[in-house]
Design an enzyme around this catalytic site. Structure first.
Site, short mmCIF file in Angstrom:
data_model
loop_
_atom_site.label_atom_id
_atom_site.label_comp_id
_atom_site.label_asym_id
_atom_site.label_seq_id
_atom_site.Cartn_x
_atom_site.Cartn_y
_atom_site.Cartn_z
N ASP A 29 58.34 51.70 11.99
CA ASP A 29 57.65 52.97 12.13
C ASP A 29 56.17 52.66 12.37
OD1 ASP A 29 57.20 55.83 11.89
OD2 ASP A 29 56.40 55.41 9.89
N ASP A 66 53.08 55.34 12.04
CA ASP A 66 52.12 56.05 11.20
C ASP A 66 52.37 55.81 9.72
OD1 ASP A 66 50.68 57.33 13.34
OD2 ASP A 66 52.46 58.56 13.64
#
Length: 240
Positions: free
Chosen positions: A7, A9
């Site tokens: 991922d 953020d």
């Protein structure tokens, strides 16, 4: 080859690029500050709660791009990278990416944030492969809509499945690093799920499952988080 999936953020970045883009637009006077800031914060709280309507959010996020010339958007993004993103690219994230490369793994970033915002960030991290929510572009201009499946919640699994079929990769031995309970569908799918500076829901789930729980925000290398939740045994291997 083994995939190392990340991922973006609040995982590889010490902040949320989507939310910071909205703040940047407000600070630059590109959007109505009061209205946009309020809506930006509302959507961010819905994301953290797991109740976000991703299509409604993307219409909101992409609206300022509609009709803008490519050179204008490029100038905005350069300023945004300098003012908002460079400072939140974590040294430990770069180390972790390099560690996986040294093991012969293939890094892949998969993010719910749209490609306009994330493509230069992913390039700064030197990651070739990435999946993001795709804005619609017609005649070189953004329309404000998205195309295909947004890479959010189960949509990450669906888009990843498509990518695997297209590229011939597979999930044998794969890793996935995330901070968010929104990514549980993909975390449950891989052999090596890792919770990174997780939200409370993911932290509890990871502890119950015996997953590694680490931080990338304390120094130049990944570290197991303190407490009973962290196994962290594999991270001794990070020593050169």
């Amino acid at each position: 080859m083994t995939l190392a999936i990340f991922d973006l953020d609040n995982t590889l970045l010490g902040g949320d690029s989507d939310h910071l883009w909205g703040r940047f637009l407000v600070e630059q006077g590109i959007v109505d500050g009061n209205i946009y800031e309020r809506e930006n914060n509302r959507f961010y709280e819905e994301y953290k709660a797991g109740t976000l309507d991703i299509r409604a959010y993307q219409r909101f996020a992409l609206a300022p791009l509609v009709g803008q010339a490519p050179e204008t958007l490029a100038a905005w993004h350069r300023r945004y990278m300098a003012e908002k993103i460079q400072a939140i690219i974590l040294p430990a994230s770069r180390y972790l990416l390099d560690w996986h490369r040294r093991q012969g793994h293939v890094p892949l970033i998969i993010t719910a944030t749209n490609r306009f915002i994330t493509e230069p960030i992913v390039a700064a991290l030197r990651v070739e492969h990435f999946l993001a929510t795709e804005p619609e572009v017609v005649h070189g201009r953004y329309t404000g809509d998205i195309t295909g499946i947004p890479t959010f919640q189960r949509g990450k699994v669906e888009r990843l499945t498509q990518w695997l079929e297209q590229t011939g990769h597979n999930l044998a031995g794969a890793w996935f690093y995330s901070d968010s309970h929104n990514d549980l569908p993909l975390l449950e799918l891989v052999e090596n799920p890792v919770a990174v500076d997780p939200d409370d829901t993911l932290r509890s789930h990871a502890a119950a499952k015996g997953w590694d729980i680490i931080t990338l925000r304390r120094g130049e290398r990944p570290m197991p988080l303190a407490g009973d939740e962290a196994r962290g045994t594999r991270y001794e291997e990070y020593e050169d």
